[in-house]
Scaffold this motif. Structure first.
Motif, PDB file in Angstrom:
ATOM      1  N   SER A  66       1.307  -1.273   0.010  1.00  0.00           N
ATOM      2  CA  SER A  66       0.318  -0.107   0.141  1.00  0.00           C
ATOM      3  C   SER A  66       0.983   1.390  -0.068  1.00  0.00           C
ATOM      4  O   SER A  66       0.611   2.833  -0.658  1.00  0.00           O
ATOM      5  N   PHE A  67       1.635   1.672   0.582  1.00  0.00           N
ATOM      6  CA  PHE A  67       2.674   2.514   1.047  1.00  0.00           C
ATOM      7  C   PHE A  67       3.443   2.845  -0.322  1.00  0.00           C
ATOM      8  O   PHE A  67       3.497   3.800  -0.870  1.00  0.00           O
ATOM      9  N   LEU A  72      -1.228   4.704   0.863  1.00  0.00           N
ATOM     10  CA  LEU A  72      -1.695   5.527   2.047  1.00  0.00           C
ATOM     11  C   LEU A  72      -0.346   6.344   1.654  1.00  0.00           C
ATOM     12  O   LEU A  72       0.998   5.540   1.818  1.00  0.00           O
ATOM     13  N   ASP A  73      -0.331   7.183   1.819  1.00  0.00           N
ATOM     14  CA  ASP A  73       1.001   7.668   0.726  1.00  0.00           C
ATOM     15  C   ASP A  73       2.038   8.396   2.257  1.00  0.00           C
ATOM     16  O   ASP A  73       1.257   9.325   3.278  1.00  0.00           O
ATOM     17  N   VAL A  74       3.179   8.071   2.449  1.00  0.00           N
ATOM     18  CA  VAL A  74       3.519   8.069   3.554  1.00  0.00           C
ATOM     19  C   VAL A  74       5.354   8.862   2.859  1.00  0.00           C
ATOM     20  O   VAL A  74       6.252   9.244   4.283  1.00  0.00           O
ATOM     21  N   GLY A  75       5.613   8.772   1.393  1.00  0.00           N
ATOM     22  CA  GLY A  75       7.172   9.268   1.623  1.00  0.00           C
ATOM     23  C   GLY A  75       7.168   8.455   0.353  1.00  0.00           C
ATOM     24  O   GLY A  75       6.586   7.532   0.140  1.00  0.00           O
ATOM     25  N   ALA A  76       8.168   9.077  -0.086  1.00  0.00           N
ATOM     26  CA  ALA A  76       8.921   7.412  -1.545  1.00  0.00           C
ATOM     27  C   ALA A  76       9.292   6.905  -0.958  1.00  0.00           C
ATOM     28  O   ALA A  76      10.352   6.434   0.048  1.00  0.00           O
ATOM     29  N   ALA A 130       5.372   2.815   8.054  1.00  0.00           N
ATOM     30  CA  ALA A 130       5.254   4.061   7.682  1.00  0.00           C
ATOM     31  C   ALA A 130       6.525   5.409   7.986  1.00  0.00           C
ATOM     32  O   ALA A 130       6.497   6.276   7.385  1.00  0.00           O
ATOM     33  N   ALA A 131       7.585   4.854   8.736  1.00  0.00           N
ATOM     34  CA  ALA A 131       8.438   5.844   9.066  1.00  0.00           C
ATOM     35  C   ALA A 131       9.607   5.142   8.278  1.00  0.00           C
ATOM     36  O   ALA A 131      10.868   6.044   8.120  1.00  0.00           O
ATOM     37  N   LEU A 132       9.825   4.107   7.301  1.00  0.00           N
ATOM     38  CA  LEU A 132      10.753   4.204   6.782  1.00  0.00           C
ATOM     39  C   LEU A 132      10.962   5.219   5.460  1.00  0.00           C
ATOM     40  O   LEU A 132      12.396   5.236   5.929  1.00  0.00           O
ATOM     41  N   PRO A 133      10.095   5.998   5.219  1.00  0.00           N
ATOM     42  CA  PRO A 133      10.920   6.755   4.032  1.00  0.00           C
ATOM     43  C   PRO A 133      12.252   7.971   4.301  1.00  0.00           C
ATOM     44  O   PRO A 133      12.777   8.408   4.093  1.00  0.00           O
TER      45      PRO A 133
END
Length: 147
Positions: A66-67, A72-76, A130-133
């Motif tokens: 999803s990311f 679900l946009d959490v960054g690149a 969600a914090a990975l980018p």
């Protein structure tokens, strides 16, 4: 008439594309966390640990798909074939699955509440992934500044 999303694309197309992202995320995550999954074979008590591990692994797969697809946009998000991040993703995904399994099992054993083996690993997986980018951006910024 097919229902359409905000971008005008039919929902069936978006769903099929999302399933593609989930499929490739399942292959990627399963391969990269294999060492952790082998270590989890001997964890006891088997029932709660298995439930927590399965929840953590499943949530990780759905979150990565999803990311990466920006549903679900959490960054690149790093691409599947991006080799420079593969060791980092392997350690990160493995840590998410391992820590999620441990915390889910530990909370269950401490409280005796059955749903904790599902909720704790799922919440941890979503928040950590969600914090990975941002983690990768920080890591590469520090690495560039060091050299």
């Amino acid at each position: 008439m097919a229902r359409r999303g905000r971008d005008g694309e039919p929902f069936s197309n978006r769903f099929e594309r999302w399933l593609d992202f989930i499929f490739f995320a399942a292959m990627e995550v399963s391969f990269l966390v294999l060492p952790v999954l082998v270590l989890l074979l001997g964890v006891r008590p088997a029932g709660p640990a298995s439930a927590a591990a399965m929840t953590s692994l499943s949530t990780t797969v759905v979150a990565v798909g999803s990311f990466r697809g920006r549903y679900l946009d959490v960054g690149a998000w790093p691409r599947v074939g991006q080799f420079r991040t593969m060791p980092i993703r392997s350690a990160y995904y493995g840590s998410v699955v391992g820590v999620g399994t441990y915390l889910g099992t530990a909370v269950y054993l401490r409280t005796g509440v059955g749903w904790t083996v599902v909720v704790v690993p799922a919440a941890l997986s979503l928040l950590a992934l969600a914090a990975l980018p941002r983690f990768l951006d920080t890591l590469f910024r520090v690495a560039r500044a060091s050299f």
